[in-house]
Write a protein that holds these residues in place. Structure first.
Motif, PDB file in Angstrom:
ATOM      1  N   GLY A 173     -11.904  38.480  -4.222  1.00 11.34           N
ATOM      2  CA  GLY A 173     -11.986  38.428  -2.640  1.00 11.34           C
ATOM      3  C   GLY A 173     -10.825  39.312  -2.109  1.00 11.34           C
ATOM      4  O   GLY A 173     -10.481  40.220  -2.532  1.00 11.34           O
ATOM      5  N   ARG A 174     -10.456  38.579  -0.949  1.00 10.75           N
ATOM      6  CA  ARG A 174      -9.631  39.330  -0.139  1.00 10.75           C
ATOM      7  C   ARG A 174      -8.201  39.454  -0.934  1.00 10.75           C
ATOM      8  O   ARG A 174      -7.512  40.500  -1.068  1.00 10.75           O
ATOM      9  N   ALA A 175      -7.753  38.448  -1.532  1.00 10.03           N
ATOM     10  CA  ALA A 175      -6.612  38.353  -2.242  1.00 10.03           C
ATOM     11  C   ALA A 175      -6.464  39.423  -3.301  1.00 10.03           C
ATOM     12  O   ALA A 175      -5.549  39.988  -3.568  1.00 10.03           O
ATOM     13  N   ALA A 176      -7.520  39.601  -4.072  1.00 13.96           N
ATOM     14  CA  ALA A 176      -7.588  40.342  -5.108  1.00 13.96           C
ATOM     15  C   ALA A 176      -7.683  41.893  -4.765  1.00 13.96           C
ATOM     16  O   ALA A 176      -6.923  42.858  -4.978  1.00 13.96           O
ATOM     17  N   ALA A 177      -8.326  42.339  -3.633  1.00 13.10           N
ATOM     18  CA  ALA A 177      -8.377  43.432  -2.934  1.00 13.10           C
ATOM     19  C   ALA A 177      -7.032  43.932  -2.519  1.00 13.10           C
ATOM     20  O   ALA A 177      -6.318  44.981  -2.615  1.00 13.10           O
ATOM     21  N   GLN A 178      -6.221  43.060  -2.042  1.00 15.36           N
ATOM     22  CA  GLN A 178      -4.984  43.046  -1.621  1.00 15.36           C
ATOM     23  C   GLN A 178      -3.987  43.579  -2.789  1.00 15.36           C
ATOM     24  O   GLN A 178      -3.142  44.572  -2.686  1.00 15.36           O
ATOM     25  N   LEU A 179      -4.197  42.900  -3.723  1.00 10.98           N
ATOM     26  CA  LEU A 179      -3.326  43.075  -4.999  1.00 10.98           C
ATOM     27  C   LEU A 179      -3.842  44.546  -5.592  1.00 10.98           C
ATOM     28  O   LEU A 179      -2.527  45.304  -5.669  1.00 10.98           O
ATOM     29  N   VAL A 180      -4.999  44.991  -5.364  1.00  7.23           N
ATOM     30  CA  VAL A 180      -5.274  46.074  -5.871  1.00  7.23           C
ATOM     31  C   VAL A 180      -4.745  47.350  -4.904  1.00  7.23           C
ATOM     32  O   VAL A 180      -4.302  48.237  -5.496  1.00  7.23           O
ATOM     33  N   ASP A 181      -4.977  47.148  -3.865  1.00 11.22           N
ATOM     34  CA  ASP A 181      -4.474  48.140  -2.842  1.00 11.22           C
ATOM     35  C   ASP A 181      -2.872  48.167  -2.731  1.00 11.22           C
ATOM     36  O   ASP A 181      -2.360  49.408  -2.910  1.00 11.22           O
ATOM     37  N   GLU A 182      -2.134  47.056  -2.836  1.00 11.56           N
ATOM     38  CA  GLU A 182      -0.882  47.308  -2.555  1.00 11.56           C
ATOM     39  C   GLU A 182      -0.153  47.509  -3.736  1.00 11.56           C
ATOM     40  O   GLU A 182       1.143  47.697  -3.805  1.00 11.56           O
ATOM     41  N   LEU A 183      -0.755  47.251  -5.017  1.00  9.89           N
ATOM     42  CA  LEU A 183       0.135  47.568  -6.195  1.00  9.89           C
ATOM     43  C   LEU A 183      -0.370  48.574  -7.012  1.00  9.89           C
ATOM     44  O   LEU A 183       0.089  49.526  -6.892  1.00  9.89           O
TER      45      LEU A 183
END
Ligand code: SF4
Lengths: 379, 350
Positions: free
Chosen positions: B24-34
Motif C-alpha cells: 500500500g501507501r507505506a510500502a510505496a513511500q518506503l520504496v520511493d524515499e529509500l
C-alpha cells in the motif's frame, strides 16, 4: 607473529627429524601415545607423522573431551532441553556428538530444544542471569583444562544464590584415563599394549602440573614428556621420548617449561577441590567404565547439580558393534583397521567416538592422513 | 514539495512495520524515499515491476547468478549485509569471466527493524553497486512478523555479459596448471566472528568484502584467452572448500604450499586462539584462479598491479590424481590432506 612462526620453522623441523631418525635404533620400534586431542590435531595438521622414521609411530589417545563423551550423557543433555524445557548451554563441538535415536544436540535444537553454543562457562552463567524465569543448564565437559572455569562459575552461582542455574557435570580426569589405557581388563584380551611412552597434555598440565604423572611413570615404567601444542614442541618431545627409551629411563620430563611447572596452578586446583569430588566410576566413550576417572559436584553444591535437580538417571548406550574405537584409543589398532572407516563412518556421519571431533583419531586420520592409505599418484 | 499529504518517514526512531510490506501507501513511500532514491537509475525511475534491459552484443552470452544473504551480525568491521549482498553476486558473475551489469534485490525485513539501520544498509548497497559499475534495476520488499526473521535478509540476482569464446569454469583445471590466490585469507570470517555475541574479541581485522570484477578484467586483459581456466571466490567454506570443489569438478588433484598462502599475522593469531583453520574461514573479497603455467607469472604481475590483488601469490599446482585429493606441504615440511569441511567449523574446547 614471530612467536608462532618460531615453533613452526621448517629448518628446525628438518633438524629435529634428522635427530629423531639418527637416534631411533633401527633394530627396534617405538610407539608413543599422544594423549591429548590438541596434539593429535597438530600432528595431523602439520604433517608431523610424515617427518618421522618408519619405526617411530604415534598413537592417538583418549584425550579429546568430545570424543570420550558417552552417548548416554548427551542423551541426558538432550532430555533436559526437550523434556524439561531447560536452556542447555555447551561448548561448540559437543553439539555434533551423535546421541541415541539419530539425535545430537544440533539436531535436538532443530527440533525446538533451546540449546545454545557458548564459548565459556561464564557465558552460561550470563544466560541464566538473563533468563531468570527459565532453567539454564551448563553441559560441562572436558579435562582439567575446562574444569576450573566450571568450578568458578559454580562458586559464583552460589554466591549470587542463582535459583535457575545448574551444571550437568561430565568433567573427566587425565591421569586416570592414561592409567586405564595400560591397565584395563580388555588389555589382556588384546595382548600387551605396544606403548613405549606418552606425550603428556599441555593445557591440562598447566593446571595440574607435571607431578601427577610421576607415580604413573614409575608404576608402569613408561616415560612421559609433557609437550606444548606447536608442531615443533611435538617433535622435540618425540626426540626426548626416543632418548628415554634408548637409555631405559621412565621419567616425567617437561618440554613445555615455558608454561608448565611441577606443581600446577594452586588456585585452580583449590577451586576444583572445593566444588568437585571424584565419582567412583564414569563411562567413557570407547574406553568403557573407568573407576575414579571423573568429577561430580560436592553435596554442598547439590542444588546446582543438574542430575539431582532433574532426577536424571544414567542409561549407557553402546557404540556401533563394529566400531574399533576402544582398540584404537589403546594403541592396538589404527583407524584404517576399522571396517567402517571412511565408508559407513565419516566425519559427517560418525559412528564412534574417534570420528566425532576433528581432534579424534579417526577424524584426524580421515581429514589429514588418509592419502597415505592409498598409493600416491606421482605428481 | 509535499506529495500525497503523507507523513514523512521517521528515519531516526522509525521501525519497519507490516504495512511496509503490504503493497500500500507505506510500502510505496518506503520504496520511493529509500530504495529508488539510493539506487537511482533510469530503470528504477520508470517505476515498473520489472526492468526492460538492452540485449548484450551479438555472440555474447548472458550470465546469471543469485545469492541469499543472511548474516549475523548485520554490521561487522569493514562492512555490512548491504555491501556484502552486492559484492557476493557481482563476484559470482565475474568468476565466470563475465562483465556484471545489472542486479535485482529482494529484501525480507523483520517487523520492528530500525529504519535507520535499513537506510544505512541500503546506502551501503548503493555505494557498492556504484563502485562495481552495476545498476540495481528491480527489487522487492516483504515484511515478516517479529520473530520470524533476523532483521534483514537480502537476496540479490545478477546478470552479466560473457564475450564470445570465453570458457572459464571449475571443470577446466588441468595437470600442470598453477593455482593463484589474490590475497590474504580469512579476514571476513574472523571479522564477523569477532562481533558474535559472547565471542567478542578485540581486533583490528576488518572484512575484505569487495567487488572483484575490476581485478578479473585486469587479469583477463593480461593473458591470452584460455590461459585462465578457473576463477572462484572462496567464500563460505574458505579456500579449502573451494579448492576441493575445483578438484572434484575437474577430476584432478591439487598440491598446495602452505608457506606460500598469504595471511595477515592477526588473522593467524585469532584463528589460533579460536582453534580454527584459516583455510576454512570465509573470504568475501578474494579469488582463486587456476591458470596455464606458462602465463602464471604474467597473470601474477597483473594481479599484483591491481589494488585488490596486491598480495597475490602462486600457492600450488594442479596434478593428475583421480582421487581428487587436495594435498598440502605444510610450513613444517610435512604433508597432509586439505579436506572438505564437515559441518560448520566450531571453536575448539581445550
Ligand atoms: S572409523 Fe568410526 S566406527 Fe571405526 S573406529 Fe573410528 S570412529 Fe569407530
Amino acid at each position: 607473529m614471530k612467536y608462532v612462526d618460531e615453533f613452526r620453522d621448517g629448518d628446525t623441523a628438518r633438524h629435529l627429524a634428522e635427530r629423531i631418525a639418527a637416534e631411533a635404533d633401527p633394530a627396534r620400534r617405538y610407539a608413543f601415545m599422544e594423549f591429548c586431542g590438541g596434539h593429535t590435531h597438530a600432528i595431523a595438521r602439520y604433517g608431523v607423522a610424515s617427518l618421522l622414521p618408519a619405526n617411530v609411530r604415534m598413537i592417538h589417545g583418549p584425550g579429546c573431551p568430545v570424543c570420550v563423551l558417552p552417548i548416554g550423557r548427551v542423551d541426558q543433555a538432550i532430555a533436559l532441553a526437550l523434556q524439561h524445557g531447560a536452556i542447555v548451554c555447551t561448548y561448540g563441538d559437543t553439539m555434533r556428538v551423535p546421541a541415541s535415536g539419530g539425535l545430537s544436540l544440533l539436531k535436538a535444537k532443530a527440533r525446538g530444544g533451546d540449546i545454545r553454543m557458548v564459548y565459556s562457562a561464564a557465558d552460561a552463567l550470563k544466560v541464566a542471569r538473563q533468563n531468570p524465569a527459565r532453567e539454564v543448564v551448563f553441559f560441562a565437559i572436558g579435562f582439567e583444562t575446562t574444569t576450573p572455569p566450571t568450578a568458578l562459575v559454580l562458586r559464583q552461582a552460589a554466591a549470587e544464590d542463582l535459583a535457575n542455574f545448574s551444571v550437568l557435570c561430565c568433567h573427566v580426569l587425565t591421569p586416570a584415563a592414561i592409567t586405564h589405557v595400560l591397565n584395563s581388563p580388555e588389555v589382556a584380551q588384546w595382548g600387551t599394549v605396544p606403548l613405549d611412552g606418552f606425550v603428556g597434555p599441555a593445557h591440562v598440565s598447566i593446571v595440574i602440573g607435571s607431578a601427577p604423572y610421576e607415580p604413573f611413570a614409575a608404576a608402569y615404567r613408561k616415560p612421559v614428556v609433557i609437550a606444548g601444542f606447536e608442531p615443533l614442541d611435538m617433535m622435540q618431545a618425540i626426540l626426548m621420548l626416543v632418548r628415554q627409551v634408548n637409555d631405559g629411563r621412565a621419567e616425567v620430563e617437561n618440554e613445555f617449561v615455558r608454561a608448565v611447572g611441577r606443581e600446577g596452578n594452586a588456585a585452580a586446583i583449590a577451586a576444583m577441590a572445593e566444588v568437585f569430588e571424584h565419582r567412583e566410576s564414569f563411562e567413557w566413550r570407547g574406553l568403557g567404565t573407568v573407576p575414579d576417572s571423573a568429577l561430580r559436584l560436592r553435596p554442598a553444591y547439590a542444588r546446582f547439580d543438574a542430575e539431582q535437580r532433574f532426577s536424571l538417571t544414567y542409561q549407557p548406550v553402546p557404540d556401533h558393534k563394529r566400531c574399533e574405537c576402544g582398540a584404537i584409543l589403546r594403541g592396538v589398532k589404527t583407524p584404517s583397521d576399522c571396517s567402517l572407516f571412511g565408508t559407513v563412518c565419516t566425519p559427517d556421519n560418525p559412528m564412534g567416538s574417534c570420528m566425532v571431533s576433528s581432534e579424534g583419531a579417526c577424524a584426524a586420520h580421515y581429514a589429514y592422513g588418509r592419502f597415505k592409505d592409498i598409493p600416491v599418484v606421482a605428481a | 514539495m509535499k506529495t500525497d499529504y503523507q507523513r514523512p518517514i521517521d528515519w531516526r526512531q522509525g521501525r519497519v512495520d507490516l504495512n511496509h510490506g503490504a503493497g500500500g501507501r507505506a510500502a510505496a513511500q518506503l520504496v520511493d524515499e529509500l530504495f529508488a532514491r539510493a539506487f537511482d537509475n533510469e530503470w528504477l525511475r520508470q517505476g515498473d515491476d520489472g526492468a526492460a534491459l538492452p540485449a548484450p552484443p551479438p555472440g555474447h552470452r548472458l550470465v546469471m547468478a543469485t545469492d541469499g544473504h543472511v548474516i549475523s551480525p548485520l554490521f561487522f568491521p569493514g562492512g555490512d549485509i548491504g555491501g556484502l549482498a552486492v559484492h557476493g553476486t557481482v563476484n559470482d558473475v565475474a568468476m565466470l569471466g563475465a562483465t556484471p551489469l545489472y542486479l535485482a534485490a529482494s529484501f525480507i525485513l523483520e517487523e520492528g527493524f530500525a529504519l535507520a539501520e535499513l537506510k544505512t544498509i541500503v546506502e551501503s548497497m548503493a555505494a557498492a553497486a556504484r563502485e562495481a559499475g552495476v545498476a540495481i534495476v528491480t527489487g522487492d520488499t516483504k515484511v515478516v512478523e517479529r520473530g520470524k526473521g533476523d532483521g534483514v535478509f537480502i537476496t540479490t540476482t545478477g546478470v552479466g555479459a560473457l564475450p564470445p569464446g570465453r570458457a572459464i569454469g571449475g571443470a577446466n583445471a588441468r595437470p600442470g596448471d598453477v593455482v593463484l590466490l589474490s590475497g590474504t585469507i580469512g579476514e571476513h570470517g574472523v571479522a564477523v566472528l569477532s562481533q558474535r555475541e559472547s565471542l567478542e574479541f578485540e581486533t583490528r581485522i576488518v572484512s575484505d568484502t569487495a567487488a572483484l570484477n575490476g581485478l578479473v578484467a585486469a587479469m583477463l586483459a593480461a593473458v591470452p584467452e584460455g590461459a585462465v581456466r578457473t576463477l572462484r571466490d572462496p567464500t563460505r567454506g574458505g579456500v579449502a572448500t573451494t579448492l576441493n570443489e575445483i578438484a572434484r569438478q575437474s577430476g584432478v588433484g591439487l598440491h598446495l604450499d602452505e608457506a606460500a598462502i598469504p595471511m595477515q599475522a592477526q588473522v593467524a593469531a585469532a584463528c589460533e586462539l579460536l582453534g580454527l583453520d584459516p583455510l576454512y574461514v570465509a573470504n568475501e573479497g578474494k579469488l582463486l584462479a587456476v591458470a596455464a603455467s606458462e602465463h602464471a607469472e604474467a597473470l601474477l604481475a597483473a594481479m599484483r598491479a591491481h589494488p585488490r590483488g596486491r598480495d597475490a601469490a602462486i600457492i600450488g599446482r594442479v596434478v593428475a590424481d583421480e582421487r581428487r585429493f587436495v594435498q598440502m606441504t605444510t610450513r613444517l615440511g610435512g604433508r597432509r590432506i586439505v579436506d572438505w569441511l564437515s559441518g560448520e567449523q566450531l571453536p575448539r574446547i581445550c
